[in-house]
Design an enzyme around this catalytic site. Structure first.
Site: not given
Ligand code: FAD
Ligand code: EPU
Length: 342
Positions: A168, A338, A242
């Protein structure tokens, strides 16, 4: 203020953040081509005020009105740069929607990013925090990217190594924050894809789908199904995924914790460190499903903070601090945010 004309004042940011927080930007401008962006830079507006680069707004928390200029990236385009027998180089503009780009690649049979299906946001933000899910990170397929210097307007290319990716993390979150904008990202994808299904939940989901020899489209479908069952859909419930990172600790510290909490969830990270599941730590402190006013902790995923409707950014931030304090008191572990707090 100089002559740049495509700028609006006092614009609501509600439609532009997945937390659905009400906030106003003093200045807002949408960028769809390079000439327009260079004109904005040359006008000096970005130097006169603070600026926020905006993509899909899915990793942001607004805690008040934004007093500077919001620069929204809406540039589009997907272009195949070159193709060999095994791989393809494909370039996507920053303003392309991430999941739509993944779906396009999956449909074309270009493998490498299918595990990152359904992550909200745009292509241009994907390298910022090196998005990751289900055993894959964007750095694994990223070939290079084009960035724009926010003072000179010059384009330059960054190789994968130059982006200094971590969990991240990238150089654009630290040293180059506020100095460079990402304009496009080039991916090196496989024409003979090998699927990555080591992540437990994917195997189980594929088995439940009755699929024995999965291709990338199957993996994408499995990932989408898992995500839909665990994570709230921002269209229905405001959130930014997250809220905290999973903390990294050394073995000595983890061993002590495991003695006291044998059920604690952890994953090895290289030889010296372990990653702890922040969701587990937060749940153990009793926060899962907590709600106060419209700010809450998701009932299926304690790592996701939610806005039930009219929460202010400051309500979410106060809750985040309370969670950090209680996890620190109970486990001695510091949770790092994050989400970008603005
Ligand atoms: P924004 O929120 O618009 O911006 C994020 C940051 O990037 C800000 O600091 C912004 O200033 C900067 N930025 C944006 N565009 C540019 C650009 N063109 N140049 C330079 N800087 C820029 N993230 C994960 O890693 N894994 C996941 O599984 C994951 N699951 C998610 C699930 C949900 C339901 C949600 C809501 C979010 C999740 N995220 C996850 C977080 C998010 O989706 C990511 O961080 C994504 O890359 C953000 O993209 P955005 O375009 O919305 O960025
Ligand atoms: N867990 C709990 N309680 C909870 C949630 C999770 O006990 O309420 C335990 C689960 O049972 C599991 C472990 O925690 O054993 C990991 O949970 P999960 O697989 O849901 O993944 P996570 O670590 O919570 C991370 C990323 C997600 C990504 C998933 C899948 C980070 C901060 N988050 O979540 O990314 O989608 O793994 O790879 O690394 C994001 O960054 O926004 C994001 C959603």
């Amino acid at each position: 203020m100089s002559h740049y004309s495509d700028i609006k004042e006092n614009i609501s940011l509600h439609p532009f953040n997945t937390f659905h927080i009400e906030s106003k930007a003093r200045y807002y401008t949408a960028i769809s081509n390079l000439a327009q962006f260079r004109e904005l830079i040359a006008s000096g507006i970005l130097l006169e005020n603070t600026m926020l680069l905006l993509g899909g707004g899915s990793n942001l928390l607004f805690t008040g009105n934004y007093k500077g200029t919001v620069v929204h990236f809406l540039n589009k385009g997907i272009e195949i740069i070159s193709r060999s027998e095994d791989t393809i180089l494909i370039k996507a503009a920053a303003g392309e929607n991430w999941h739509e780009f993944v779906s396009y690649c999956v449909n074309e049979g270009f493998g490498g990013i299918e595990n990152l299906s359904l992550i909200p946001g745009n292509v241009g933000s994907s390298p910022i925090q090196n998005i990751g899910a289900y055993g894959v990170e964007v750095k694994d397929s990223l070939h290079s990217l084009e960035s724009i210097d926010l003072v000179s307007g010059e384009l330059s290319t960054f190789s994968r190594e130059e982006c200094r990716f971590g969990y991240r993390d990238s150089i654009f979150k630290s040293e180059l924050k506020g100095k460079k904008a990402i304009w496009s990202v080039t991916f090196e994808l496989s024409l003979k894809p090998v699927v990555h299904i080591e992540y437990g939940a994917i195997k189980d989901e594929l088995a439940a789908m009755g699929i024995q020899s999965p291709g990338i489209a199957d993996v994408s479908r499995a990932v989408c199904a898992i995500r839909k069952s665990k994570l709230p859909d921002p269209k229905l419930l405001g959130n930014a995924g997250s809220f905290f990172k999973n903390p990294t600790v050394d073995h000595k510290f983890a061993d002590k914790l495991l003695e006291a909490f044998p059920k604690m969830v952890s994953y090895p990270l290289g030889d010296e460190h372990l990653k702890l599941a922040a969701g587990w730590l937060i749940e153990q402190c009793g926060w899962k499903g907590f709600r106060e006013g419209d700010a809450g902790v998701h009932e299926n995923q304690a790592l996701v903070l939610v806005n039930y409707g009219n929460a202010k950014g400051s309500d979410i931030l106060t809750l985040a601090h309370r969670i950090q304090n209680s996890v620190y008191e109970r486990f001695g572990v510091k949770l790092e945010m994050e989400v970008n707090v603005i």
